[in-house]
Design a protein around this motif. Sequence first.
Motif, PDB file in Angstrom:
ATOM      1  N   ASP A 121      38.749  88.222  27.739  1.00  0.00           N
ATOM      2  CA  ASP A 121      38.014  87.453  28.757  1.00  0.00           C
ATOM      3  C   ASP A 121      36.870  88.278  29.338  1.00  0.00           C
ATOM      4  O   ASP A 121      35.760  87.765  29.540  1.00  0.00           O
ATOM      5  CB  ASP A 121      38.951  87.009  29.887  1.00  0.00           C
ATOM      6  N   GLU A 122      37.140  89.566  29.617  1.00  0.00           N
ATOM      7  CA  GLU A 122      36.096  90.444  30.160  1.00  0.00           C
ATOM      8  C   GLU A 122      34.975  90.639  29.146  1.00  0.00           C
ATOM      9  O   GLU A 122      33.793  90.645  29.503  1.00  0.00           O
ATOM     10  CB  GLU A 122      36.704  91.797  30.550  1.00  0.00           C
ATOM     11  N   LYS A 123      35.347  90.785  27.886  1.00  0.00           N
ATOM     12  CA  LYS A 123      34.353  90.953  26.814  1.00  0.00           C
ATOM     13  C   LYS A 123      33.442  89.730  26.729  1.00  0.00           C
ATOM     14  O   LYS A 123      32.219  89.853  26.614  1.00  0.00           O
ATOM     15  CB  LYS A 123      35.066  91.187  25.489  1.00  0.00           C
ATOM     16  N   ALA A 130      24.983  89.621  29.024  1.00  0.00           N
ATOM     17  CA  ALA A 130      24.012  90.253  28.127  1.00  0.00           C
ATOM     18  C   ALA A 130      23.023  89.218  27.592  1.00  0.00           C
ATOM     19  O   ALA A 130      21.812  89.465  27.537  1.00  0.00           O
ATOM     20  CB  ALA A 130      24.739  90.939  26.969  1.00  0.00           C
ATOM     21  N   LYS A 131      23.531  88.043  27.235  1.00  0.00           N
ATOM     22  CA  LYS A 131      22.668  86.972  26.731  1.00  0.00           C
ATOM     23  C   LYS A 131      21.655  86.542  27.799  1.00  0.00           C
ATOM     24  O   LYS A 131      20.460  86.361  27.516  1.00  0.00           O
ATOM     25  CB  LYS A 131      23.532  85.785  26.312  1.00  0.00           C
ATOM     26  N   GLN A 132      22.129  86.422  29.056  1.00  0.00           N
ATOM     27  CA  GLN A 132      21.239  85.989  30.147  1.00  0.00           C
ATOM     28  C   GLN A 132      20.167  87.030  30.449  1.00  0.00           C
ATOM     29  O   GLN A 132      18.997  86.680  30.676  1.00  0.00           O
ATOM     30  CB  GLN A 132      22.082  85.685  31.401  1.00  0.00           C
ATOM     31  N   TYR A 133      20.537  88.306  30.432  1.00  0.00           N
ATOM     32  CA  TYR A 133      19.548  89.354  30.705  1.00  0.00           C
ATOM     33  C   TYR A 133      18.555  89.489  29.552  1.00  0.00           C
ATOM     34  O   TYR A 133      17.383  89.787  29.767  1.00  0.00           O
ATOM     35  CB  TYR A 133      20.232  90.688  31.019  1.00  0.00           C
ATOM     36  N   LEU A 141      22.128  96.816  25.597  1.00  0.00           N
ATOM     37  CA  LEU A 141      23.010  97.430  24.609  1.00  0.00           C
ATOM     38  C   LEU A 141      24.441  97.403  25.124  1.00  0.00           C
ATOM     39  O   LEU A 141      24.686  97.686  26.302  1.00  0.00           O
ATOM     40  CB  LEU A 141      22.598  98.889  24.345  1.00  0.00           C
ATOM     41  N   LEU A 142      25.392  97.066  24.256  1.00  0.00           N
ATOM     42  CA  LEU A 142      26.817  97.081  24.606  1.00  0.00           C
ATOM     43  C   LEU A 142      27.453  98.231  23.847  1.00  0.00           C
ATOM     44  O   LEU A 142      27.442  98.249  22.605  1.00  0.00           O
ATOM     45  CB  LEU A 142      27.466  95.743  24.234  1.00  0.00           C
TER      46      LEU A 142
END
Length: 294
Positions: A121-123, A130-133, A141-142
């Motif tokens: 869920d956290e992932k 990340a998609k929104q930013y 980067l993840l």
Amino acid sequence: MPQGKIIKALSGFYYVLTEEDQVIQCRGRGVFRKNKVTPLVGDEVVFQADNELEGYILEVFERKNELVRPPIANVDQAILVFSAVEPGFSTALLDRFLVLVEFNRIRPIICVTKMDLTTSDEKEEIHNYAKQYRQAGYEVLLTSSETETGVDQLIPMLEGEISVFAGQSGVGKSSLLNVLRPDLELKTDDISSHLGRGKHTTRHVELIKVGNGLVADTPGFSSLEFTDIEAEDLNYCFPDIEQISENCKFRGCLHLKEPKCAVKEAVETGELPQYRYEHFQQFLQEIKDRKPRY
């Protein structure tokens, strides 16, 4: 006269990296104190020295930018390191960092660490952020220092640049640098379970060679103030809001109560995330409430 770049400032000494790749220990001349100029890490300087331990800085060249906390100049990009968990990911703190970086005309790269510690869920939540930013125009980067996932994407971004690693304490800045340069063996500490945040493991600003780039590991900090930013500047520090605001009816729209505001419409349609708009409002109010300086 020889020239170089200050790569470390400690206890009144400035360590200057020369064009020949030597490091000269220097002091600042009294003229700097008189003119209220404090040499900073990242400064391009003129110096004189008879040996590696007894040099003097004679001149500091004009800076293209400078940060107060951490004290560093001439930064090309900021690697904003935020952990997915321990401490938890904070869009409010990230947006605060982004505003200050944008205001100083420094290119931001968002680096989320500790992805190996996330639940499913956290992932998923982090991937959504990340998609929104990324849609807002940011590089994201993840990564994981433990598994070294995603670190290979960061390495080419550091080439030929002066990069500052910044973020809250305990997010893994030093761990990430240890992956990039294992020989550094930078000290790291676990999160304090009592305080819920990391201990400061970096005590001073220092530029470290990583490949053909220079990277600053900086002391962690968790509070940032908009001391120099005015209300009219804030729009330009949110690139997604700036782009949308081109369609606002009124020039200089602050996106609060103005009619036919494209930014408020974008929030309603979901084009602009609600939290980005709320942070914009919050920061704007903070700037307006700031005590005037005389």
